[in-house]
Design an enzyme around this catalytic site. Structure first.
Site, PDB file in Angstrom:
ATOM      1  N   ASP A  65       0.851  -1.195   0.000  1.00 22.13           N
ATOM      2  CA  ASP A  65       0.000   0.000   0.000  1.00 22.13           C
ATOM      3  C   ASP A  65       0.882   1.238   0.000  1.00 22.13           C
ATOM      4  OD1 ASP A  65      -2.128   1.753   0.118  1.00 22.13           O
ATOM      5  OD2 ASP A  65      -2.479   1.491   2.271  1.00 22.13           O
ATOM      6  N   ASP A 205      -2.787   9.999   9.813  1.00 21.82           N
ATOM      7  CA  ASP A 205      -3.534   9.331   8.755  1.00 21.82           C
ATOM      8  C   ASP A 205      -4.907   8.891   9.248  1.00 21.82           C
ATOM      9  OD1 ASP A 205      -3.568   8.134   6.061  1.00 21.82           O
ATOM     10  OD2 ASP A 205      -3.569   6.223   7.110  1.00 21.82           O
ATOM     11  N   GLU A 248      -5.883  14.191   8.854  1.00 17.33           N
ATOM     12  CA  GLU A 248      -6.697  13.832   7.703  1.00 17.33           C
ATOM     13  C   GLU A 248      -8.077  13.444   8.230  1.00 17.33           C
ATOM     14  OE1 GLU A 248      -6.515  10.861   3.825  1.00 17.33           O
ATOM     15  OE2 GLU A 248      -5.880  10.099   5.791  1.00 17.33           O
TER      16      GLU A 248
END
Length: 566
Positions: A65, A205, A248
């Protein structure tokens, strides 16, 4: 604003630059970017005007990822260098006046992380409760697959231990159980480790998923997740008072504002900054319609950040250009304008393109977007390559289309590496936006280039505390295509005017602080051209197609050294 005040809250007028080490500069010729190469490119960031570098994940990974599947939170991936290389980069950046923050990815690990290997080895293992397990996927558990192209469930059955584990992202990324005090303590140790090595904070994140407790049997008895976020912020403040948490949080405004901290407090004790996903998406809708209305509506709706916190603005980030907060009809409009082919879209909710190809290389529209980036209320965040107008390569898989090697020169390999392109992490951009047409070397020598313009934006933004620190408001223009907004401090006012339409337009504006005979200086005009306010107080602003102007009210408008009382 007094510099002694603004320097303490450095993030309020920072210029943040996001980059991926493995695609920025190869220093040893093996085809992969590394910290040694990045360090040698630091002066490009200095000349650009960047004051903070945000590093995408550089930790050891299985690369399933793009580095977000981490196998060790305390190391550097060997492909990118060593801890010594990392610290040398941070030291060099600090020497040039640039702070460094990094991705904090602690909502999950790689399935190959030693913690998860131990957790799945036995139901009685030491790390078993560091992850979220269930005999059967709970009906009242979390919902919504993040990557619908690859996953159809949030739960994966583990043959060895006979239970399902939760994974919000890919099945190779099991979610950590942040409700476990041991996990919380470990996350704090990770943060403390990297701040000791010089980081000035973290981009956190997927914050809402980090705090989620759905699917846990004792969810109702668990402490308020926001208390945990406040604890992290307090811990970071104790370790390094200048450090920040940039979150985020892709939520509507009413849910997003809570992540700044207690809504009854004016200080904010959780995230230092939150990305403004709503205004970003409305900006693209405004560009598609050539109508300033959607963006203006978002700015009116957006709640004020706490006194010592701030919004972060961006044109695009390193993931897909998400449009998930638009209605289906609005999203279809943006798709039709900027990504009409299915291959340009991702997850039916976003685009995997960069802006210049989306507007077919129209320099006027590109500049319009970045003028908005630097003048809208919030800290501007650039994604590497935006300063030169890089494009994407749709041949790359998924989100990798915009994570192509940085284009430094027109030579083979784009100056990124001396190795063959087959060894690069992702393919180079080709065609009209390839390195022969778009590169740092040539644009840095051209005063009319996009790079030169973005450098000017950054310089003028840093000279205008009204934009970063001021109280913001919209100004009525009488034209649907024109957005006008102001930033006001006790010492001055800056007005920004943007025309979203393909036709020139003239607007008549009125500002209380710009009375008859007053002067507005154009901050972007090297000749210091400006406007004089007529006797009726209505001044005319002429804008070409997709044009913009930055105007400061007052007589000492162009003096960046002026001292103004708070």
């Amino acid at each position: 604003m007094r510099l002694t005040r603004t320097s303490d809250l450095w993030w309020k007028n920072a210029v943040v630059y996001c980059l991926d080490v493995e695609t920025y500069q190869d220093g040893n010729g093996d085809g992969t970017g590394d910290f040694a190469g990045l360090t040698q490119r630091i002066d490009h960031l200095v000349r650009l005007g960047a004051t903070c570098v945000w590093l995408m994940p550089f930790y050891p990974t299985r690369e399933r990822d793009d580095g977000y599947d981490i196998t060790d939170f305390y190391g550097v991936d060997p492909r990118l260098g060593t801890l010594g290389d990392f610290t040398e980069f941070v030291r060099t950046a600090r020497d040039r006046g640039i702070r460094v923050i990094a991705d904090l990815v602690v909502n999950h690990t790689s399935e190959d992380h030693p913690w998860f290997k131990d957790a799945r080895s036995s139901r009685d293992s030491a790390h078993r409760d560091w992850y979220v397990w269930a005999d059967e996927p709970p009906e009242d558990g979390p919902e919504g697959v993040v990557f619908p192209d690859a996953e159809d469930s949030l739960w994966e059955y583990d043959e060895g231990s006979g239970q399902y584990y939760l994974h919000r992202f890919y099945k190779q990324q099991p979610d950590l159980n942040v409700a476990n005090p041991e996990v919380r303590d470990e996350i704090a140790r990770v943060m403390g480790f990297w701040t000791q090595l010089g980081l000035s904070g973290f981009r956190v994140d997927a914050v809402p998923f980090l705090l989620e407790t759905d699917g846990q049997a004792d969810a109702g008895a668990l402490p308020d997740p926001h208390e945990y976020l406040a604890d992290l912020r307090a811990f970071l403040g104790r370790r390094n008072g200048e450090s920040i948490l940039l979150g985020e949080v892709n939520l509507p405004y009413d849910g997003l504002a809570r992540f700044f901290g207690d809504p009854d407090s004016d200080r904010g004790d959780e995230l230092t900054m939150c990305f403004d996903f709503v205004a970003m998406q409305q900006m693209y809708l405004s560009m598609a319609r050539e109508d300033a209305g959607p963006l203006a509506a978002a700015l009116r709706e957006r709640p004020a950040a706490p006194r010592d916190a701030h919004w972060a603005t961006f044109v695009r980030n390193h993931d897909e250009l998400t449009l998930d907060k638009l209605s289906d009809a609005e999203r279809a409009e943006v798709f039709a304008s900027f990504g009409p082919e299915k291959d340009m879209q991702l997850y039916d909710r976003g685009l995997r393109r960069r802006l210049p190809p989306m507007v077919e290389g129209d320099r006027r529209r590109v500049e319009l977007a970045y003028s908005l980036l630097f003048t809208l209320p919030g800290t501007p965040v650039l994604f590497y390559g935006e300063e030169i107008g890089m494009g994407e390569n749709l041949a790359a898989e998924g989100r990798q289309a915009v994570r192509t090697p940085m284009q430094w020169t027109p030579e083979a390999g784009a100056g990124f590496s001396t190795a063959g392109p087959d060894s690069f992490p992702n393919p180079l951009v080709e065609g009209a936006f390839g390195c022969r047409q778009v590169n740092v070397y040539e644009q840095s020598r051209d005063p009319g280039s996009l790079l030169s313009r973005v450098r000017l934006f950054a310089e003028r933004y840093r000279e205008a505390p009204e934009l970063a620190w001021g109280e913001h408001g919209l100004v009525d223009t009488g034209e649907r295509s024109v957005l006008a907004h102001v930033g006001r401090t006790g010492g001055g006012t800056v007005l920004a005017v943007h025309n979203f339409a393909a036709e020139p337009v003239t607007v008549r504006l009125r500002l209380p602080e710009a009375g008859p005979g007053g002067r507005l200086t154009d901050l972007l005009d090297e000749g210091h051209a400006g406007l004089t306010v007529p006797d009726d107080g209505l001044f005319r602003v002429e804008l070409p197609a997709y044009g913009y102007r930055w105007l400061r009210v007052g007589t000492r408008a162009d003096d960046p050294e002026r001292v103004v009382a708070d």
